[in-house]
Motif scaffolding. Sequence first.
Motif, PDB file in Angstrom:
ATOM      1  N   PRO A  56      46.097  44.310  90.333  1.00  0.00           N
ATOM      2  CA  PRO A  56      45.023  43.346  90.053  1.00  0.00           C
ATOM      3  C   PRO A  56      43.780  43.591  90.905  1.00  0.00           C
ATOM      4  O   PRO A  56      42.652  43.469  90.431  1.00  0.00           O
ATOM      5  CB  PRO A  56      45.640  41.980  90.373  1.00  0.00           C
ATOM      6  CG  PRO A  56      47.087  42.193  90.619  1.00  0.00           C
ATOM      7  CD  PRO A  56      47.381  43.652  90.640  1.00  0.00           C
ATOM      8  N   SER A  57      43.990  43.959  92.172  1.00  0.00           N
ATOM      9  CA  SER A  57      42.847  44.238  93.042  1.00  0.00           C
ATOM     10  C   SER A  57      42.019  45.405  92.501  1.00  0.00           C
ATOM     11  O   SER A  57      40.790  45.342  92.434  1.00  0.00           O
ATOM     12  CB  SER A  57      43.338  44.551  94.462  1.00  0.00           C
ATOM     13  OG  SER A  57      42.250  44.947  95.264  1.00  0.00           O
ATOM     14  N   LYS A  58      42.718  46.468  92.081  1.00  0.00           N
ATOM     15  CA  LYS A  58      42.047  47.663  91.565  1.00  0.00           C
ATOM     16  C   LYS A  58      41.322  47.359  90.255  1.00  0.00           C
ATOM     17  O   LYS A  58      40.157  47.704  90.074  1.00  0.00           O
ATOM     18  CB  LYS A  58      43.117  48.744  91.304  1.00  0.00           C
ATOM     19  CG  LYS A  58      42.759  50.111  91.884  1.00  0.00           C
ATOM     20  CD  LYS A  58      43.878  51.117  91.605  1.00  0.00           C
ATOM     21  CE  LYS A  58      45.083  50.941  92.522  1.00  0.00           C
ATOM     22  NZ  LYS A  58      46.286  51.688  92.072  1.00  0.00           N
ATOM     23  N   LEU A  59      42.040  46.691  89.352  1.00  0.00           N
ATOM     24  CA  LEU A  59      41.485  46.386  88.031  1.00  0.00           C
ATOM     25  C   LEU A  59      40.183  45.587  88.109  1.00  0.00           C
ATOM     26  O   LEU A  59      39.250  45.797  87.354  1.00  0.00           O
ATOM     27  CB  LEU A  59      42.513  45.524  87.299  1.00  0.00           C
ATOM     28  CG  LEU A  59      43.024  46.062  85.983  1.00  0.00           C
ATOM     29  CD1 LEU A  59      44.422  45.554  85.708  1.00  0.00           C
ATOM     30  CD2 LEU A  59      42.078  45.625  84.875  1.00  0.00           C
ATOM     31  N   LEU A  60      40.146  44.653  89.042  1.00  0.00           N
ATOM     32  CA  LEU A  60      38.985  43.760  89.148  1.00  0.00           C
ATOM     33  C   LEU A  60      38.037  44.194  90.261  1.00  0.00           C
ATOM     34  O   LEU A  60      37.028  43.525  90.512  1.00  0.00           O
ATOM     35  CB  LEU A  60      39.455  42.321  89.384  1.00  0.00           C
ATOM     36  CG  LEU A  60      40.410  41.748  88.335  1.00  0.00           C
ATOM     37  CD1 LEU A  60      40.892  40.363  88.738  1.00  0.00           C
ATOM     38  CD2 LEU A  60      39.755  41.703  86.951  1.00  0.00           C
ATOM     39  N   GLY A  61      38.365  45.297  90.938  1.00  0.00           N
ATOM     40  CA  GLY A  61      37.482  45.801  91.990  1.00  0.00           C
ATOM     41  C   GLY A  61      37.365  44.868  93.186  1.00  0.00           C
ATOM     42  O   GLY A  61      36.297  44.705  93.769  1.00  0.00           O
ATOM     43  N   LEU A  62      38.485  44.258  93.584  1.00  0.00           N
ATOM     44  CA  LEU A  62      38.440  43.283  94.677  1.00  0.00           C
ATOM     45  C   LEU A  62      38.554  43.930  96.058  1.00  0.00           C
ATOM     46  O   LEU A  62      38.200  43.300  97.065  1.00  0.00           O
ATOM     47  CB  LEU A  62      39.557  42.234  94.521  1.00  0.00           C
ATOM     48  CG  LEU A  62      39.670  41.532  93.159  1.00  0.00           C
ATOM     49  CD1 LEU A  62      40.793  40.494  93.192  1.00  0.00           C
ATOM     50  CD2 LEU A  62      38.349  40.867  92.771  1.00  0.00           C
ATOM     51  N   GLY A  63      39.089  45.148  96.116  1.00  0.00           N
ATOM     52  CA  GLY A  63      39.231  45.842  97.400  1.00  0.00           C
ATOM     53  C   GLY A  63      40.179  45.128  98.360  1.00  0.00           C
ATOM     54  O   GLY A  63      39.969  45.147  99.573  1.00  0.00           O
ATOM     55  N   ARG A  64      41.230  44.521  97.825  1.00  0.00           N
ATOM     56  CA  ARG A  64      42.168  43.751  98.670  1.00  0.00           C
ATOM     57  C   ARG A  64      43.508  44.481  98.805  1.00  0.00           C
ATOM     58  O   ARG A  64      43.759  45.480  98.167  1.00  0.00           O
ATOM     59  CB  ARG A  64      42.401  42.365  98.073  1.00  0.00           C
ATOM     60  CG  ARG A  64      41.136  41.573  97.886  1.00  0.00           C
ATOM     61  CD  ARG A  64      41.073  40.349  98.805  1.00  0.00           C
ATOM     62  NE  ARG A  64      39.719  40.067  99.192  1.00  0.00           N
ATOM     63  CZ  ARG A  64      39.270  40.142 100.442  1.00  0.00           C
ATOM     64  NH1 ARG A  64      40.075  40.463 101.431  1.00  0.00           N
ATOM     65  NH2 ARG A  64      38.004  39.896 100.712  1.00  0.00           N
ATOM     66  N   GLY A  65      44.374  43.916  99.645  1.00  0.00           N
ATOM     67  CA  GLY A  65      45.734  44.443  99.762  1.00  0.00           C
ATOM     68  C   GLY A  65      45.989  45.269 101.013  1.00  0.00           C
ATOM     69  O   GLY A  65      47.131  45.581 101.324  1.00  0.00           O
ATOM     70  N   GLY A  66      44.916  45.621 101.755  1.00  0.00           N
ATOM     71  CA  GLY A  66      45.092  46.445 102.956  1.00  0.00           C
ATOM     72  C   GLY A  66      45.707  45.656 104.099  1.00  0.00           C
ATOM     73  O   GLY A  66      45.440  44.462 104.252  1.00  0.00           O
ATOM     74  N   MET A  67      46.552  46.317 104.883  1.00  0.00           N
ATOM     75  CA  MET A  67      47.137  45.654 106.052  1.00  0.00           C
ATOM     76  C   MET A  67      46.965  46.516 107.308  1.00  0.00           C
ATOM     77  O   MET A  67      47.764  46.433 108.240  1.00  0.00           O
ATOM     78  CB  MET A  67      48.618  45.333 105.815  1.00  0.00           C
ATOM     79  CG  MET A  67      48.835  44.215 104.793  1.00  0.00           C
ATOM     80  SD  MET A  67      50.355  43.265 105.067  1.00  0.00           S
ATOM     81  CE  MET A  67      51.579  44.496 104.715  1.00  0.00           C
ATOM     82  N   ASP A  68      45.906  47.331 107.320  1.00  0.00           N
ATOM     83  CA  ASP A  68      45.628  48.149 108.505  1.00  0.00           C
ATOM     84  C   ASP A  68      44.710  47.381 109.451  1.00  0.00           C
ATOM     85  O   ASP A  68      44.031  46.440 109.031  1.00  0.00           O
ATOM     86  CB  ASP A  68      44.957  49.469 108.093  1.00  0.00           C
ATOM     87  CG  ASP A  68      45.895  50.342 107.284  1.00  0.00           C
ATOM     88  OD1 ASP A  68      47.121  50.295 107.536  1.00  0.00           O
ATOM     89  OD2 ASP A  68      45.401  51.058 106.379  1.00  0.00           O
ATOM     90  N   VAL A  69      44.685  47.836 110.697  1.00  0.00           N
ATOM     91  CA  VAL A  69      43.810  47.216 111.693  1.00  0.00           C
ATOM     92  C   VAL A  69      42.367  47.216 111.163  1.00  0.00           C
ATOM     93  O   VAL A  69      41.884  48.244 110.676  1.00  0.00           O
ATOM     94  CB  VAL A  69      43.908  47.977 113.034  1.00  0.00           C
ATOM     95  CG1 VAL A  69      42.833  47.493 114.013  1.00  0.00           C
ATOM     96  CG2 VAL A  69      45.298  47.774 113.642  1.00  0.00           C
ATOM     97  N   GLY A  70      41.721  46.059 111.200  1.00  0.00           N
ATOM     98  CA  GLY A  70      40.350  45.951 110.698  1.00  0.00           C
ATOM     99  C   GLY A  70      40.260  45.377 109.296  1.00  0.00           C
ATOM    100  O   GLY A  70      39.204  44.903 108.892  1.00  0.00           O
ATOM    101  N   ASP A  71      41.371  45.424 108.546  1.00  0.00           N
ATOM    102  CA  ASP A  71      41.368  44.809 107.206  1.00  0.00           C
ATOM    103  C   ASP A  71      41.441  43.285 107.346  1.00  0.00           C
ATOM    104  O   ASP A  71      41.995  42.773 108.316  1.00  0.00           O
ATOM    105  CB  ASP A  71      42.579  45.270 106.382  1.00  0.00           C
ATOM    106  CG  ASP A  71      42.456  46.718 105.917  1.00  0.00           C
ATOM    107  OD1 ASP A  71      41.313  47.183 105.754  1.00  0.00           O
ATOM    108  OD2 ASP A  71      43.498  47.369 105.723  1.00  0.00           O
ATOM    109  N   ASP A  72      40.896  42.565 106.346  1.00  0.00           N
ATOM    110  CA  ASP A  72      41.030  41.108 106.329  1.00  0.00           C
ATOM    111  C   ASP A  72      42.507  40.731 106.422  1.00  0.00           C
ATOM    112  O   ASP A  72      43.339  41.293 105.699  1.00  0.00           O
ATOM    113  CB  ASP A  72      40.463  40.525 105.020  1.00  0.00           C
ATOM    114  CG  ASP A  72      38.945  40.530 105.012  1.00  0.00           C
ATOM    115  OD1 ASP A  72      38.349  40.531 106.103  1.00  0.00           O
ATOM    116  OD2 ASP A  72      38.375  40.540 103.900  1.00  0.00           O
TER     117      ASP A  72
END
Length: 419
Positions: free
Chosen positions: A351-367
């Motif tokens: 869903p993040s990719k499809l809608l271009g949300l740029g979410r889902g990251g869990m690395d240091v610095g990600d929301d």
Amino acid sequence: MRLIVKNCKVFGKDTDTIYVEDGKFADKYDESKADRVFDAKGATVLPGLIDMHVHLREPGYEYRETIATGTAAAARGGFTAVCPMPNTDPVCDNPAVVSGILKKAQEAGKCRVYPIGAASKGLAGKELAEIGLMKEAGIVAVSDDGKPIATAGLMRKVLEYASDFDIPVLNHCEDYTIDMEGAMNEGIVSTSIGIKGIPTASEDIMIARDIIIAEYLGLPTHECHVSTKGGMRMIRDAKARGVKVTCETCPHYFTLTDKECESFDSNFKMHPPLRTEEHKQAVIEAIADGTVDCIVTDHAPHHQDEKVIEFSLANNGIVGLESSFALSYTYLVKPGIITMERLMDLMCYNPSKLLGLGRGGMDVGDDADFAVFDLENEFVFDKNKMLTKGRNTPYDGWKLYGETQLTVMGGNITYEKLC
Ligand SMILES: [Zn+2]
């Protein structure tokens, strides 16, 4: 706010502790510096889930749900982002309504809200809505959901116009010229209990139409809440020859069948309707083989007065935000049909990719958007504990795995299970 979650398993990472600072995932720091330390007691941290198909009912139907109650329910389900459909009153077909929704979501602070704008003005299926202006105001897709994009001609225009703005088009797949008065799936059960049926052909025709137009134009289309064997077959075949078609399904289509309607309980009534076992199995197969891109809830809260009435007269739809992850985990991952990685594709990354949300990251610095789930202990799903205003769930009393313990969005705790 400095938050530490300790004694956890972290999806995709080799660590048992996560550190949050200033709303982001952070490097390790001393526990004494934390404002809050959450002991996960062995539970699992997953990236915040994303539901790209919900109905939050505000503006216009606040007696069913508000943005505040809907996003609180989302947080309880482990979601950190949801996309509300535009069938509100007024319809979300102009930038003023988009801004109003975003403002309310901001005030509630429970979940990121990415509105979906109407494809046609007033959802009337005649002229295009102000897609460009709505994009500037913050929409991430267009849809006439609740209804299909009415005609092939309009679908062509919507796909062409939306592609200029790089805006995905999500279509509710039912041809209403076939199933106008039906209340459940057409078949042996509908005949035996005397309820007018909706044939699977209604959905299949709409999916076929969209694939034909998308293939002809070379533009992407996304098919909403697919429930039929024929629909899944066409989407699988179309993808194989390179058509830009994606699709979603909902937990009710892989956990329930039209047999349930024999109870005349309107919590088994929705559009598209629950299908037969054969279709349910086809949905599961399509989830397993990659045909399905996303699992969504189609969360549709209704007032008791609209649901606790004769089956044929009751409104369509069920609530889903608070049961979706547990149902998906219990019925897909636990029996080994799909992996947790695949479930995260379905409920977060795709869903993040499809809608271009740029979410889902869990690395240091990600929301810091994540949720903690207990995958080990069974719990009983209790409709009276739900935070949505709706009580229209068919899952009351079900024994499931994957109860949410904690949800964090942008470093803030948006839900915490009270023991
Ligand atoms: Zn729909």
